[in-house]
Scaffold this motif. Structure first.
Motif, mmCIF file in Angstrom:
data_model
loop_
_atom_site.group_PDB
_atom_site.id
_atom_site.type_symbol
_atom_site.label_atom_id
_atom_site.label_comp_id
_atom_site.label_asym_id
_atom_site.label_seq_id
_atom_site.Cartn_x
_atom_site.Cartn_y
_atom_site.Cartn_z
ATOM 1 N N GLU A 110 0.840 -1.188 0.000
ATOM 2 C CA GLU A 110 0.000 0.000 0.000
ATOM 3 C C GLU A 110 0.876 1.239 0.000
ATOM 4 O O GLU A 110 1.945 1.253 0.594
ATOM 5 C CB GLU A 110 -0.945 0.029 1.190
ATOM 6 N N THR A 111 0.422 2.264 -0.715
ATOM 7 C CA THR A 111 1.116 3.539 -0.656
ATOM 8 C C THR A 111 0.601 4.310 0.549
ATOM 9 O O THR A 111 -0.554 4.146 0.957
ATOM 10 C CB THR A 111 0.918 4.357 -1.941
ATOM 11 N N THR A 112 1.478 5.111 1.135
ATOM 12 C CA THR A 112 1.124 5.917 2.298
ATOM 13 C C THR A 112 1.591 7.346 2.053
ATOM 14 O O THR A 112 2.249 7.621 1.047
ATOM 15 C CB THR A 112 1.793 5.372 3.574
ATOM 16 N N ASN A 113 1.313 8.239 2.993
ATOM 17 C CA ASN A 113 1.751 9.625 2.829
ATOM 18 C C ASN A 113 3.268 9.766 2.960
ATOM 19 O O ASN A 113 3.827 10.804 2.614
ATOM 20 C CB ASN A 113 1.031 10.551 3.811
ATOM 21 N N THR A 114 3.965 8.727 3.440
ATOM 22 C CA THR A 114 5.423 8.786 3.565
ATOM 23 C C THR A 114 6.136 7.853 2.599
ATOM 24 O O THR A 114 7.363 7.822 2.582
ATOM 25 C CB THR A 114 5.859 8.425 4.998
ATOM 26 N N GLY A 115 5.414 7.085 1.796
ATOM 27 C CA GLY A 115 6.039 6.155 0.853
ATOM 28 C C GLY A 115 5.153 4.966 0.585
ATOM 29 O O GLY A 115 4.044 5.109 0.093
ATOM 30 N N ALA A 116 5.640 3.787 0.951
ATOM 31 C CA ALA A 116 4.875 2.557 0.720
ATOM 32 C C ALA A 116 5.166 1.572 1.841
ATOM 33 O O ALA A 116 6.233 1.607 2.458
ATOM 34 C CB ALA A 116 5.236 1.949 -0.625
ATOM 35 N N SER A 117 4.222 0.690 2.098
ATOM 36 C CA SER A 117 4.379 -0.358 3.102
ATOM 37 C C SER A 117 4.155 -1.705 2.445
ATOM 38 O O SER A 117 3.279 -1.860 1.589
ATOM 39 C CB SER A 117 3.362 -0.188 4.238
ATOM 40 N N VAL A 118 4.937 -2.692 2.859
ATOM 41 C CA VAL A 118 4.822 -4.062 2.369
ATOM 42 C C VAL A 118 4.534 -4.953 3.557
ATOM 43 O O VAL A 118 5.208 -4.861 4.581
ATOM 44 C CB VAL A 118 6.126 -4.522 1.665
ATOM 45 N N THR A 119 3.515 -5.812 3.433
ATOM 46 C CA THR A 119 3.219 -6.797 4.458
ATOM 47 C C THR A 119 3.685 -8.145 3.928
ATOM 48 O O THR A 119 3.266 -8.569 2.862
ATOM 49 C CB THR A 119 1.713 -6.843 4.760
ATOM 50 N N GLY A 120 4.567 -8.800 4.658
ATOM 51 C CA GLY A 120 5.142 -10.065 4.206
ATOM 52 C C GLY A 120 6.579 -9.838 3.765
ATOM 53 O O GLY A 120 7.190 -8.809 4.058
ATOM 54 N N ASN A 121 7.116 -10.793 3.062
ATOM 55 C CA ASN A 121 8.502 -10.714 2.603
ATOM 56 C C ASN A 121 8.605 -9.913 1.322
ATOM 57 O O ASN A 121 7.715 -9.952 0.484
ATOM 58 C CB ASN A 121 9.064 -12.115 2.356
ATOM 59 N N LEU A 122 9.720 -9.206 1.176
ATOM 60 C CA LEU A 122 10.028 -8.491 -0.051
ATOM 61 C C LEU A 122 11.229 -9.204 -0.661
ATOM 62 O O LEU A 122 12.339 -9.110 -0.141
ATOM 63 C CB LEU A 122 10.352 -7.019 0.241
ATOM 64 N N ASN A 123 10.996 -9.954 -1.717
ATOM 65 C CA ASN A 123 12.053 -10.703 -2.387
ATOM 66 C C ASN A 123 12.521 -9.913 -3.595
ATOM 67 O O ASN A 123 11.747 -9.659 -4.512
ATOM 68 C CB ASN A 123 11.554 -12.085 -2.812
ATOM 69 N N ILE A 124 13.791 -9.527 -3.580
ATOM 70 C CA ILE A 124 14.353 -8.693 -4.638
ATOM 71 C C ILE A 124 15.300 -9.544 -5.464
ATOM 72 O O ILE A 124 16.213 -10.168 -4.928
ATOM 73 C CB ILE A 124 15.084 -7.482 -4.027
ATOM 74 N N SER A 125 15.078 -9.593 -6.774
ATOM 75 C CA SER A 125 15.908 -10.434 -7.635
ATOM 76 C C SER A 125 17.102 -9.678 -8.207
ATOM 77 O O SER A 125 17.958 -10.267 -8.842
ATOM 78 C CB SER A 125 15.069 -11.025 -8.769
ATOM 79 N N GLY A 126 17.172 -8.378 -7.989
ATOM 80 C CA GLY A 126 18.298 -7.580 -8.477
ATOM 81 C C GLY A 126 18.891 -6.776 -7.345
ATOM 82 O O GLY A 126 18.698 -7.076 -6.167
ATOM 83 N N HIS A 127 19.614 -5.740 -7.680
ATOM 84 C CA HIS A 127 20.240 -4.876 -6.687
ATOM 85 C C HIS A 127 19.238 -3.888 -6.114
ATOM 86 O O HIS A 127 18.252 -3.545 -6.744
ATOM 87 C CB HIS A 127 21.398 -4.084 -7.310
ATOM 88 N N THR A 128 19.547 -3.419 -4.920
ATOM 89 C CA THR A 128 18.782 -2.343 -4.313
ATOM 90 C C THR A 128 19.720 -1.162 -4.159
ATOM 91 O O THR A 128 20.781 -1.282 -3.552
ATOM 92 C CB THR A 128 18.232 -2.762 -2.936
ATOM 93 N N TYR A 129 19.360 -0.037 -4.735
ATOM 94 C CA TYR A 129 20.224 1.138 -4.724
ATOM 95 C C TYR A 129 19.616 2.224 -3.850
ATOM 96 O O TYR A 129 18.423 2.511 -3.945
ATOM 97 C CB TYR A 129 20.410 1.687 -6.137
ATOM 98 N N LEU A 130 20.456 2.841 -3.020
ATOM 99 C CA LEU A 130 20.061 4.016 -2.259
ATOM 100 C C LEU A 130 21.022 5.138 -2.622
ATOM 101 O O LEU A 130 22.235 4.928 -2.689
ATOM 102 C CB LEU A 130 20.150 3.750 -0.745
ATOM 103 N N ASN A 131 20.522 6.315 -2.851
ATOM 104 C CA ASN A 131 21.383 7.461 -3.154
ATOM 105 C C ASN A 131 22.218 7.828 -1.933
ATOM 106 O O ASN A 131 21.924 7.410 -0.809
ATOM 107 C CB ASN A 131 20.539 8.661 -3.591
ATOM 108 N N ASP A 132 23.257 8.644 -2.148
ATOM 109 C CA ASP A 132 24.091 9.114 -1.044
ATOM 110 C C ASP A 132 23.227 9.770 0.020
ATOM 111 O O ASP A 132 22.224 10.426 -0.274
ATOM 112 C CB ASP A 132 25.130 10.125 -1.539
ATOM 113 N N ASN A 133 23.623 9.573 1.264
ATOM 114 C CA ASN A 133 22.951 10.132 2.442
ATOM 115 C C ASN A 133 21.543 9.572 2.653
ATOM 116 O O ASN A 133 20.742 10.147 3.367
ATOM 117 C CB ASN A 133 22.916 11.667 2.391
ATOM 118 N N ARG A 134 21.253 8.430 2.031
ATOM 119 C CA ARG A 134 19.998 7.706 2.283
ATOM 120 C C ARG A 134 20.362 6.504 3.135
ATOM 121 O O ARG A 134 21.358 5.825 2.882
ATOM 122 C CB ARG A 134 19.314 7.259 0.994
ATOM 123 N N GLU A 135 19.572 6.215 4.133
ATOM 124 C CA GLU A 135 19.906 5.176 5.105
ATOM 125 C C GLU A 135 19.047 3.936 4.920
ATOM 126 O O GLU A 135 17.856 4.045 4.633
ATOM 127 C CB GLU A 135 19.687 5.707 6.527
#
Length: 167
Positions: A110-135
């Motif tokens: 579900e999308t929220t006012n701050t982003g998105a929420s996932v219930t359950g596992n999030l299985n990622i088949s590729g890379h996950t990238y965060l920009n500089d100064n993102r935690e």
């Protein structure tokens, strides 16, 4: 039994077995029963006034503006549901921008006012990238943070020890 009536003032009525099925009115036509076309139904772009309204109060509106296609809820704050024939919800668009995805009727994203929420596992088949100064923040109390500030890499523990283990 009447088959057709041509009423003074311009109205036309068509009957089947004595029951009125089609009539012209001052706003268009009214049909009683099902419409079963053997071809397609064409509705002009909305710039020409072509909209398909569904519901007693135009609760659902479908149209194409010449470039994009739209499905709109005409009822205030009424979400649009996508489900299968047995009523199991697959997706829901909620007014003011929320979107929900379901699996077997259970909300998973579900999308929220701050982003998105996932219930359950999030299985990622590729890379996950965060920009500089993102935690990447882990723990209910933001107990562990991983980040890069553009020059340096950080592992920051805000609660307890940082322990590196091998298997």
């Amino acid at each position: 039994q009447d088959k057709a009536k041509f009423v003074s003032g311009g109205a036309v009525e068509l009957y089947h077995n004595g029951t009125k099925k089609f009539e012209t009115t001052n706003t268009g036509v009214e049909i009683t029963g099902n419409i079963t076309p053997t071809g397609y139904i064409q509705i002009d772009d909305s710039s020409s006034g072509g909209n398909l309204y569904i519901g007693n109060s135009s609760d659902l509106k479908l149209f194409h503006n010449g470039t994009n296609s739209y499905i709109r809820s005409g009822a205030s704050n009424a979400p649009i549901h996508f489900d299968n024939n047995s009523g199991v919800l697959g997706a829901k668009f909620v007014p003011a921008g929320a979107f929900e995805l379901y699996h077997n009727g259970n909300k998973r994203v579900e999308t929220t006012n701050t982003g998105a929420s996932v219930t359950g596992n999030l299985n990622i088949s590729g890379h996950t990238y965060l920009n500089d100064n993102r935690e990447l923040v882990l723990g209910a109390g933001q107990d562990l943070k991983l980040f890069h500030d553009g020059s340096n890499n950080y592992i920051q523990g805000n609660n307890g020890s940082i322990i590196l283990k091998n298997s």
